[in-house]
Design an enzyme around this catalytic site. Sequence first.
Site, short mmCIF file in Angstrom:
data_model
loop_
_atom_site.label_atom_id
_atom_site.label_comp_id
_atom_site.label_asym_id
_atom_site.label_seq_id
_atom_site.Cartn_x
_atom_site.Cartn_y
_atom_site.Cartn_z
N LYS A 167 -49.50 41.37 -18.70
CA LYS A 167 -49.48 40.40 -19.81
C LYS A 167 -48.15 40.36 -20.58
CE LYS A 167 -54.33 39.98 -21.19
NZ LYS A 167 -55.29 40.21 -22.27
N ALA B 247 -54.64 42.97 -27.29
CA ALA B 247 -55.77 42.25 -27.91
C ALA B 247 -55.66 42.33 -29.43
CB ALA B 247 -57.09 42.85 -27.44
N ALA C 70 -53.72 48.60 -31.68
CA ALA C 70 -52.49 47.83 -31.94
C ALA C 70 -51.87 47.36 -30.63
CB ALA C 70 -51.50 48.70 -32.72
N ASP D 199 -56.23 34.55 -25.69
CA ASP D 199 -57.02 35.60 -26.36
C ASP D 199 -57.08 35.28 -27.85
OD1 ASP D 199 -57.48 37.03 -24.07
OD2 ASP D 199 -55.77 38.35 -24.33
N SER E 13 -63.67 36.30 -14.25
CA SER E 13 -63.02 34.99 -14.37
C SER E 13 -63.20 34.10 -13.12
CB SER E 13 -61.54 35.16 -14.70
OG SER E 13 -61.42 35.73 -15.98
N GLY F 68 -67.66 41.04 -27.46
CA GLY F 68 -66.45 40.54 -26.82
C GLY F 68 -66.75 39.46 -25.79
P1 NAP Z 1 -53.86 47.71 -24.72
O1 NAP Z 1 -52.75 46.73 -24.88
O2 NAP Z 1 -53.72 48.84 -23.78
O3 NAP Z 1 -54.17 48.31 -26.17
C1 NAP Z 1 -55.17 49.26 -26.38
C2 NAP Z 1 -55.11 49.77 -27.81
O4 NAP Z 1 -56.18 50.69 -27.97
C3 NAP Z 1 -53.83 50.51 -28.13
O5 NAP Z 1 -53.54 50.37 -29.47
C4 NAP Z 1 -54.23 51.96 -27.80
O6 NAP Z 1 -53.48 52.92 -28.50
C5 NAP Z 1 -55.65 51.98 -28.30
N1 NAP Z 1 -56.41 53.03 -27.64
C6 NAP Z 1 -56.57 53.20 -26.32
N2 NAP Z 1 -57.37 54.27 -26.09
C7 NAP Z 1 -57.69 54.78 -27.29
C8 NAP Z 1 -58.47 55.89 -27.71
N3 NAP Z 1 -59.08 56.67 -26.83
N4 NAP Z 1 -58.60 56.11 -29.03
C9 NAP Z 1 -57.98 55.31 -29.93
N5 NAP Z 1 -57.23 54.25 -29.59
C10 NAP Z 1 -57.08 53.99 -28.29
O7 NAP Z 1 -55.19 46.97 -24.29
P2 NAP Z 1 -55.68 45.50 -24.71
O8 NAP Z 1 -55.29 44.54 -23.67
O9 NAP Z 1 -55.27 45.26 -26.11
O10 NAP Z 1 -57.25 45.67 -24.59
C11 NAP Z 1 -57.97 46.36 -25.60
C12 NAP Z 1 -59.43 45.99 -25.50
O11 NAP Z 1 -59.60 44.61 -25.71
C13 NAP Z 1 -60.04 46.30 -24.13
O12 NAP Z 1 -61.27 46.94 -24.32
C14 NAP Z 1 -60.27 44.96 -23.53
O13 NAP Z 1 -61.44 44.93 -22.74
C15 NAP Z 1 -60.47 44.09 -24.74
N6 NAP Z 1 -60.13 42.69 -24.45
C16 NAP Z 1 -61.15 41.82 -24.44
C17 NAP Z 1 -60.91 40.48 -24.17
C18 NAP Z 1 -62.06 39.53 -24.15
O14 NAP Z 1 -61.88 38.41 -23.67
N7 NAP Z 1 -63.21 39.90 -24.67
C19 NAP Z 1 -59.61 40.04 -23.91
C20 NAP Z 1 -58.57 40.98 -23.95
C21 NAP Z 1 -58.85 42.29 -24.21
P3 NAP Z 1 -52.14 53.55 -27.84
O15 NAP Z 1 -51.12 52.47 -27.93
O16 NAP Z 1 -51.88 54.73 -28.67
O17 NAP Z 1 -52.50 53.88 -26.41
#
Ligand code: NAP
Length: 516
Positions: free
Chosen positions: A306, A370, A367, A343, A259, A473
């Site tokens: 966040k 993101a 869930a 997002d 960023s 992404g």
């Molecule tokens: P988060 O709030 O930590 O959520 C992650 C989700 O993935 C939760 O539901 C988690 O389940 C699940 N998860 C984690 N590890 C897992 C595994 N090994 N197997 C199955 N499920 C798993 O994270 P987030 O902020 O949503 O981010 C998630 C992804 O979105 C990241 O890869 C991030 O880089 C991407 N993202 C991209 C952008 C973009 O601009 N492109 C912006 C934001 C986020 P549990 O709750 O059971 O742990």
Amino acid sequence: MFPLLSGVTGVIGKDRICGVVAATDARSMWGQLRQALHSSRTAELRLDWLVDDYQIQRFLGQLSGTKIATRLGATLIATCRRRGAGGRYRGSIAKQLLHLAEALRAGCSWYDLEIESIRECLPELLDVLLGEGRMLASAHFFDRLPRNLNLVDKELNRSGANAIKVAAQCDSLAQGLKVLRLARGRRNVVAIPMGDAVLPLRLLALREGSAISYAPVENATAQGQVLLPEVKSRYRADRLNRRTRVYGIVGNPVAQSLSPLMQNAAFQARRMNAVYLPFLVGDLRDFLRAIKPIGIAGFSVTIPHKQAILSHLDGCDPLAAAIGAVNTVVVRGGGRLYGYNTDYIGVLRALEPRIPLRASRVLIVGAGGAARAAAFALTRAGAAVCVCSRRPKTAAALAKAVSGYAIPHSRLRNEFFDAIVNATPVGMHPRTQDSPLDRSHLNCRLIFDTIYRPRETRLLQMAAARGIETVSGFEMFVAQGTAQFEIWTGKRAPADVMRKAAMSALQREERVQNRE
Ligand code: NAP
């Protein structure tokens, strides 16, 4: 138009960003000096980094022979800091002074002498040996901020130096601001907050009145330093002034964030007097207290803050509140904080041009934050949302919030979706061989992976091999960033510039990873 401050001459050198030249052999030192002088006419020569007295003499011989300082009108500061004071020089104080004297004869106009050596020397001796140069009396605190900075200040001033320097390790922005306050309203004080938590303050030090600020050419000589080319071209630290609008990203970690690169490129393209800095924040309250003294106008929020930021806001966009996560904050009059979630916009801008979302059926895997942004975005756009996550309860809660339904992993191979969105970190660098789904689950027209490191995940590779349209992404990343720019500035974001800046950084990273 960006008001140029580069015409303002500092008390130490013409350029107020001082390139730090630090190498272990004379040849590399010389190479670094030439590099430094491309970016700045002020450089510090860390003679103590050279492995022995022979290398110091060799380097100073070359400096003297080429007369580079005179030819280029450069200000060179000689430093030969002893080990006891945090430097690398192992010799005696007498030898240290002789090296500094030699450096002055070779073309340096300043020398940096640490308080530990000053205490051991008679002023008359310093005058005889080093009288032709100007003294920067310095005090370094590598472990922690000293209790009483005023005492340090007084002792340095008693030395009769032409300028003084205080560098102290700071664990919080509050501590860093204390160090910078030493320089306010004075011309001959160099104030350096050290440490990763105060990196933004290092970049703002000139704006706060520090006579110079340091940036290494190649080798970092203290924690929380940014390399000279980045300080000059990405952050334009020598051009920041009290009218500069300060933005940033708040997270932990933040060093890997693209960023700053993308938003600073946008400010430069729009010729705005604004800067975007990386704030490594463990304690959100420390950052919030620093908003006013730093004059922060807005910030991005990333992992792990966040959700936590919500309880500190004065107002919130209803959609961000429903999502339960804020990634963008605007600081309004009186320091009131207003939160948004871009997002959500990122997901829509990534998908809308590719498939009609109205009446489509979309699976979201994950869930978390993101996933929630994607679920609300897609539902608002008219899609029917299914959620599959490893914890059935969270999947059910998200599904309920958007009037969709949760689906267990075991049923995926029998279902068809218009689009699948991966909102888990599975497949992200460095575990790039992982995938949240296998081939049998890819029954869809389009797959969108929110991960952008790498741009082409294992999941996207599998999809492409089956002829399924893929979206990286990266599209979401650029779109959420352009939306932030627009919320903060009210101007249209230079999307192409931002995309190019982020893309070239990712490509550079990928090249390095491929070589490893
Ligand atoms: P988060 O709030 O930590 O959520 C992650 C989700 O993935 C939760 O539901 C988690 O389940 C699940 N998860 C984690 N590890 C897992 C595994 N090994 N197997 C199955 N499920 C798993 O994270 P987030 O902020 O949503 O981010 C998630 C992804 O979105 C990241 O890869 C991030 O880089 C991407 N993202 C991209 C952008 C973009 O601009 N492109 C912006 C934001 C986020 P549990 O709750 O059971 O742990």
